[in-house]
Design an enzyme around this catalytic site. Structure first.
Site, PDB file in Angstrom:
ATOM      1  N   HIS A 186       0.800  -1.228   0.000  1.00  0.00           N
ATOM      2  CA  HIS A 186       0.000   0.000   0.000  1.00  0.00           C
ATOM      3  C   HIS A 186       0.832   1.277   0.000  1.00  0.00           C
ATOM      4  O   HIS A 186       0.283   2.373   0.082  1.00  0.00           O
ATOM      5  CB  HIS A 186      -0.953   0.000   1.206  1.00  0.00           C
ATOM      6  CG  HIS A 186      -1.882  -1.165   1.202  1.00  0.00           C
ATOM      7  ND1 HIS A 186      -1.564  -2.363   1.808  1.00  0.00           N
ATOM      8  CD2 HIS A 186      -3.098  -1.337   0.624  1.00  0.00           C
ATOM      9  CE1 HIS A 186      -2.556  -3.216   1.619  1.00  0.00           C
ATOM     10  NE2 HIS A 186      -3.485  -2.627   0.904  1.00  0.00           N
ATOM     11  N   VAL A 217      -1.255  11.776  14.801  1.00  0.00           N
ATOM     12  CA  VAL A 217      -1.751  13.137  15.035  1.00  0.00           C
ATOM     13  C   VAL A 217      -3.197  13.162  14.546  1.00  0.00           C
ATOM     14  O   VAL A 217      -3.469  13.341  13.366  1.00  0.00           O
ATOM     15  CB  VAL A 217      -0.871  14.211  14.346  1.00  0.00           C
ATOM     16  CG1 VAL A 217       0.403  14.448  15.148  1.00  0.00           C
ATOM     17  CG2 VAL A 217      -0.496  13.838  12.916  1.00  0.00           C
ATOM     18  N   MET A 247     -10.491   6.456  16.726  1.00  0.00           N
ATOM     19  CA  MET A 247     -10.683   5.178  16.044  1.00  0.00           C
ATOM     20  C   MET A 247      -9.408   4.396  15.678  1.00  0.00           C
ATOM     21  O   MET A 247      -9.501   3.442  14.903  1.00  0.00           O
ATOM     22  CB  MET A 247     -11.530   5.403  14.778  1.00  0.00           C
ATOM     23  CG  MET A 247     -12.896   5.992  15.081  1.00  0.00           C
ATOM     24  SD  MET A 247     -13.912   6.296  13.614  1.00  0.00           S
ATOM     25  CE  MET A 247     -14.253   4.629  13.083  1.00  0.00           C
ATOM     26  N   ASP A 268     -14.545  17.730  18.416  1.00  0.00           N
ATOM     27  CA  ASP A 268     -15.950  17.936  18.745  1.00  0.00           C
ATOM     28  C   ASP A 268     -16.223  17.407  20.149  1.00  0.00           C
ATOM     29  O   ASP A 268     -15.462  16.592  20.675  1.00  0.00           O
ATOM     30  CB  ASP A 268     -16.871  17.275  17.719  1.00  0.00           C
ATOM     31  CG  ASP A 268     -16.496  15.848  17.432  1.00  0.00           C
ATOM     32  OD1 ASP A 268     -15.459  15.635  16.772  1.00  0.00           O
ATOM     33  OD2 ASP A 268     -17.200  14.946  17.889  1.00  0.00           O
TER      34      ASP A 268
HETATM   35  O1  LIG Z   1      -8.780  12.888  12.309  1.00  0.00           O
HETATM   36  P1  LIG Z   1      -8.368  11.451  12.268  1.00  0.00           P
HETATM   37  O2  LIG Z   1      -6.911  11.276  12.477  1.00  0.00           O
HETATM   38  O3  LIG Z   1      -8.843  10.729  11.023  1.00  0.00           O
HETATM   39  O4  LIG Z   1      -9.090  10.737  13.535  1.00  0.00           O
HETATM   40  C1  LIG Z   1     -10.474  10.686  13.805  1.00  0.00           C
HETATM   41  O5  LIG Z   1     -11.299  11.137  12.745  1.00  0.00           O
HETATM   42  C2  LIG Z   1     -11.887  10.021  12.038  1.00  0.00           C
HETATM   43  C3  LIG Z   1     -13.391  10.073  12.192  1.00  0.00           C
HETATM   44  O6  LIG Z   1     -13.900  11.257  11.682  1.00  0.00           O
HETATM   45  C4  LIG Z   1     -11.298   8.768  12.685  1.00  0.00           C
HETATM   46  O7  LIG Z   1     -10.171   8.378  11.932  1.00  0.00           O
HETATM   47  C5  LIG Z   1     -10.945   9.273  14.067  1.00  0.00           C
HETATM   48  O8  LIG Z   1     -10.003   8.521  14.772  1.00  0.00           O
HETATM   49  O1  LIG Z   2     -13.616   9.139  16.120  1.00  0.00           O
HETATM   50  C1  LIG Z   2     -14.009  10.269  16.368  1.00  0.00           C
HETATM   51  C2  LIG Z   2     -13.284  11.424  16.013  1.00  0.00           C
HETATM   52  C3  LIG Z   2     -13.772  12.652  16.327  1.00  0.00           C
HETATM   53  N1  LIG Z   2     -14.947  12.726  16.982  1.00  0.00           N
HETATM   54  C4  LIG Z   2     -15.641  11.625  17.337  1.00  0.00           C
HETATM   55  O2  LIG Z   2     -16.716  11.722  17.912  1.00  0.00           O
HETATM   56  N2  LIG Z   2     -15.143  10.427  17.035  1.00  0.00           N
END
Ligand SMILES: O=P(O)(O)O[C@H]1O[C@H](CO)[C@@H](O)[C@H]1O
Ligand SMILES: O=c1cc[nH]c(=O)[nH]1
Length: 236
Positions: free
Chosen positions: A4, A88, A181, A205
């Site tokens: 990848h 990050v 996540m 948020d």
């Molecule tokens: O801003 P990133 O690094 O993507 O992280 C957060 O944003 C995403 C969800 O909107 C998920 O990947 C979560 O972990």
């Molecule tokens: O995974 C995420 C990232 C930003 N905000 C959320 O509520 N969940």
């Protein structure tokens, strides 16, 4: 080259920042790195290498969720011998005293991902940040006058879920600071390969108040998190 990532081994530095959003990788490279060169466009998951304060460093988008970051983290460690990996990312706060735009250093991560269950069966493996990276990031943040939060975050397999408030309340009552996540997988994989990992997260948020940042802010303006991470990376 890995499956990848379309780069030769020497094109990627041994320290790397890992935003979920590939456009955040582009922003970091263009804003903070000198002589940044794009080494990956496979699947639009941009990766760049340049220098920061004279030290060679890379930044690679990982996509969203445990399966996606697991692919990039594994290939970076296995095929490119990357030693220091700093996520990050953005997260949603679930504590009333954690505010939008606050920066969180994840000392550990709880999760509903099956990654650790598949690996460890009935054992609850505790994914953990590298202590020196965490300490260096914390001290850098303190010098910059930032109110950094350090603690447990929840790595969720779902961005949208039924009965989310119940889960948020339960996690908040056990002192979990925020939800994102990817961190749990990054820490588990770094432990497996004997590498250093840390997640630095900006609150994008607030899941209690509904306050949120714009997608433009999420893509670009989390500079405190990025500077803390770059300064910690070049010390490790
Ligand atoms: O801003 P990133 O690094 O993507 O992280 C957060 O944003 C995403 C969800 O909107 C998920 O990947 C979560 O972990
Ligand atoms: O995974 C995420 C990232 C930003 N905000 C959320 O509520 N969940």
């Amino acid at each position: 080259m890995s499956i990848h990532i379309g780069a030769s081994k020497e094109e990627i530095a041994d320290k790397i920042l890992l935003p979920g959003d590939p456009l955040r990788a582009k922003y970091i490279a263009e804003t903070f790195l000198d002589d940044a060169k794009c080494y990956n466009e496979v699947r639009g998951m941009y990766g760049y290498t340049g220098t920061y304060k004279g030290e060679r460093i890379s930044v690679q988008g990982t996509g969203m969720g445990v399966p996606s970051i697991s692919i990039y983290a594994t290939e970076l460690m296995q095929s490119y011998d990357v030693q220091t990996l700093i996520r990050v990312g953005t997260c949603g706060a679930i504590q009333s005293d954690v505010e939008v735009r606050d920066v969180i250093l994840a000392s550990t991560s709880s999760t509903d991902s099956q990654l650790n269950r598949v690996t460890f069966g009935a054992i609850d493996f505790a994914p953990t940040a590298n202590f020196k990276l965490l300490k260096d990031a914390f001290e850098t943040g303190q010098k910059k006058g930032l109110q950094l939060r350090v603690g447990n975050v929840f790595t969720s397999d779902s961005f949208y879920r039924d009965h989310a408030e119940e889960l948020h309340q339960k996690l908040a009552s056990y002192n979990v600071l925020a939800i994102e996540m990817e961190t749990s997988a990054l820490y588990t994989l770094a432990a497996k390969y004997g590498r250093r990992a840390l997640s630095v997260l900006t609150v994008s948020d607030h899941l209690l108040t509904g306050e949120e940042t714009t997608s433009q802010e999420r893509q670009t303006t989390f500079n405190d998190m990025i500077e803390v991470s770059l300064d910690a990376a070049i010390k490790n």
